[in-house]
Design an enzyme around this catalytic site. Structure first.
Site, PDB file in Angstrom:
ATOM      1  N   LYS A  61      10.881  -1.329  -0.732  1.00 16.48           N
ATOM      2  CA  LYS A  61       9.676  -2.032  -0.277  1.00 16.48           C
ATOM      3  C   LYS A  61       9.801  -3.494  -0.661  1.00 16.48           C
ATOM      4  CE  LYS A  61       5.690  -0.114  -0.971  1.00 16.48           C
ATOM      5  NZ  LYS A  61       4.384   0.323  -1.538  1.00 16.48           N
ATOM      6  N   LYS A 119       8.107  -7.175  -1.017  1.00 18.73           N
ATOM      7  CA  LYS A 119       6.849  -7.917  -1.089  1.00 18.73           C
ATOM      8  C   LYS A 119       6.906  -9.074  -0.084  1.00 18.73           C
ATOM      9  CE  LYS A 119       4.778  -5.904  -4.716  1.00 18.73           C
ATOM     10  NZ  LYS A 119       3.432  -5.282  -4.661  1.00 18.73           N
ATOM     11  N   ASP A 163       4.875  -4.998   1.609  1.00 21.38           N
ATOM     12  CA  ASP A 163       3.582  -5.057   0.932  1.00 21.38           C
ATOM     13  C   ASP A 163       3.141  -6.515   0.835  1.00 21.38           C
ATOM     14  OD1 ASP A 163       1.312  -4.730  -0.566  1.00 21.38           O
ATOM     15  OD2 ASP A 163       2.323  -3.995  -2.368  1.00 21.38           O
ATOM     16  N   ASN A 184       0.042  -7.445  -0.323  1.00 21.50           N
ATOM     17  CA  ASN A 184      -0.966  -7.631  -1.378  1.00 21.50           C
ATOM     18  C   ASN A 184      -2.154  -8.468  -0.905  1.00 21.50           C
ATOM     19  OD1 ASN A 184       1.748  -7.309  -3.341  1.00 21.50           O
ATOM     20  ND2 ASN A 184      -0.085  -6.261  -4.048  1.00 21.50           N
ATOM     21  N   LYS A 193      -2.941   5.123  -6.582  1.00 20.28           N
ATOM     22  CA  LYS A 193      -2.645   4.853  -7.990  1.00 20.28           C
ATOM     23  C   LYS A 193      -3.792   5.402  -8.824  1.00 20.28           C
ATOM     24  CE  LYS A 193      -0.212   0.577  -6.807  1.00 20.28           C
ATOM     25  NZ  LYS A 193      -0.240  -0.890  -6.782  1.00 20.28           N
TER      26      LYS A 193
HETATM   27 MG    MG Z   1       0.594  -2.630  -3.088  1.00 21.57          MG
END
Ligand code: MG
Length: 376
Positions: free
Chosen positions: A164, A166, A191, A193, A270
Site C-alpha cells: 500500500k 501512501k 491511502d 489519509n 482498527k
Molecule cells: Mg489509512
C-alpha cells in the site's frame, strides 16, 4: 470495563507506561511524519493473579484522528483506570484509543486466565492450525519515485506480495503507475489519509488528469476528509477503483451510515479507532453480513498491540490483506520477540494464551519515559 466486585477477573492493579522506540525509518503519511514511536503500554493484574497487556496506539500528535497520546494518558488516569478498578465504565464517551488499550489488557488477562488465545474471546473457533494472514507492506510518502521503488523493492524482496502506497495531492498517479510498471502482479493499494479537499478535487486528480483505474488498485483508501461521507458516496462507482474508508469509521453507527449512503466499498478496521477489540469484532461481523470487504489496519503498534490486532485480522470478515507488518518493517527492536514475515508473505496469528506474546521486561523498562500505577 471490568467485572463486578468479587469476580476473579476483577482488576486490582493497573500500570501505564509511556514508551518511546526508534523506528528503522521515518513513517510519513499525509497527516505527518515521525521517526520514533511513542505509545502507551497498559499492564493489568486481576484478582485471580492473571496479568494482561494492552497498548494504546494513538499517535503522539492529533493528526490521524483527534486522539493523541497525552490526551489518552490523561483520560486513562482521571477516568478509565479508576473506573476499571471500581468495576464501572463511568459513562465516558469517545476516547476510543484510550479505551481500546485498557480493554485489550483486560481481555488479555481474561484469556490468559482461561488458557485460551485472544481470538477465542472474539468468537473465532480454533481450527487446530495457526491462522496466517497476508501482510501488506505500507510504504510512506517518498521523496522521489526512485526512493519509492527502492523501498517497494526491499519489501517485495522480503516476501511481501501486497503493498500500500501512501498518496496525497501531487503524489498519486505517477508513483502508483511507477510501482505498477515495475511489479505488474503485485497486490497494490493506495491511502490518501483524507488529503483530497472534496470529491471534485479527488476526481480531477485520480480520474480526469490521470486515471488510477488503469493502475489496477485493490482500493483507494480515505480519499476525502473523515467527515465527508456524502463526498465519498459521490466517488463510489466514479473513480473506477473501490473506495475504502478508514478515518471516517469510528463506530458501528458510522459504518451503518456509510453503507446506507453507498459511501464505502472496503473498510480499514482498527480496534484502536473503533473503541476496542470487541467493537472491532462487531464491525467485522456487520461488514460480513452486508458483503463489505474488510482489512485489518495497523497503528505502528509494538508487538503488544500488533499481537492483539492480529486477532482482529484473523476474524472471518477480514478478507483483504492486513496492514499489519513484521516488526522489522518498523522497529529497530520491538518490545516482544519480533513478528516475522513468512515466505508466503503472511504473518502468523499467535496461538498462545491471551495475546500469545510476552513483552521483554528489560526492553520495556529501557523504553519507558513515564510510569504511573494505581491499585484498588
Ligand atoms: Mg489509512
Amino acid at each position: 470495563m471490568s467485572d463486578a466486585a468479587g469476580s476473579p477477573h476483577r482488576v486490582l492493579d493497573v500500570e501505564l507506561r509511556r514508551v518511546r522506540l526508534p523506528l528503522v525509518a521515518a513513517h510519513t503519511a499525509a497527516h505527518g511524519s515521525f521517526s520514533e514511536r511513542d505509545t502507551i503500554v497498559v499492564r493489568v493484574a486481576s484478582a485471580d493473579g492473571s496479568v494482561g497487556w494492552g497498548e494504546c496506539a494513538a499517535l503522539a500528535r492529533p493528526t490521524y484522528t483527534s486522539e493523541y497520546l497525552d490526551g489518552c494518558w490523561a483520560v486513562l488516569v482521571a477516568e478509565l483506570v479508576p473506573g476499571c478498578l471500581a468495576g464501572d465504565d463511568r459513562g465516558v464517551v469517545g476516547h476510543h484509543m484510550a479505551k481500546a488499550g485498557l480493554e485489550a489488557a483486560v481481555l488479555d488477562a481474561q484469556a490468559r486466565a482461561a488458557g485460551v488465545p485472544l481470538t477465542s474471546l472474539l468468537g473465532i473457533a480454533p481450527t487446530g492450525e495457526p491462522a496466517r494472514v497476508l501482510s501488506t507492506a505500507v510504504v510512506g510518502l517518498a521523496g522521489s519515485i526512485d526512493e519509492l521503488l527502492a523501498t517497494v523493492a526491499a519489501r517485495v524482496a522480503a516476501g511481501h506480495r501486497s503493498v500500500k502506497v501512501k498518496i496525497r495531492p501531487g503524489w498519486d498517479a505517477a508513483p502508483l503507475r511507477a510501482v505498477r510498471a515495475a511489479w505488474p502482479h503485485l497486490l497494490l493499494a493506495a491511502d490518501a489519509n483524507g488529503s483530497y479537499r472534496d470529491q471534485r478535487h479527488a476526481l480531477e486528480a485520480l480520474r480526469d488528469d490521470a486515471a488510477v483505474a488503469d493502475v489496477d488498485l485493490v482500493y483507494v483508501e480515505q480519499p476525502l476528509p473523515a467527515d465527508d461521507l456524502r463526498g465519498a458516496s459521490h466517488l463510489v462507482g466514479k473513480l473506477g477503483v473501490p473506495v475504502a474508508l478508514d478515518e471516517s469509521i469510528s463506530s458501528l453507527g458510522d459504518l451503518r451510515t456509510a453503507v446506507s449512503l453507498g459511501a464505502i466499498e472496503a473498510l480499514n478496521l482498527k480496534a484502536a479507532r473503533v473503541g476496542g477489540l470487541r467493537a472491532a469484532a462487531r464491525l467485522a461481523q456487520f461488514a460480513e453480513t452486508v458483503g463489505l470487504p474488510v482489512l485489518c489496519g495497523g497503528m505502528v503498534e509494538t508487538g503488544i498491540g500488533r499481537a492483539a490486532s492480529l486477532a482482529v485480522a484473523a476474524l472471518p470478515g477480514c478478507t483483504l490483506p492486513t496492514d499489519l507488518g513484521p516488526s522489522g518493517n518498523y522497529f529497530v527492536e520491538d518490545l516482544t520477540d519480533p513478528f516475522v514475515l513468512g515466505a508466503d508473505g503472511c504473518l502468523a496469528v499467535p496461538t498462545g494464551p491471551g495475546i500469545g506474546v510476552e513483552p521483554d521486561l528489560g526492553r520495556l523498562e529501557d523504553a519507558t519515559v513515564e510510569h504511573w500505577r494505581a491499585t484498588s
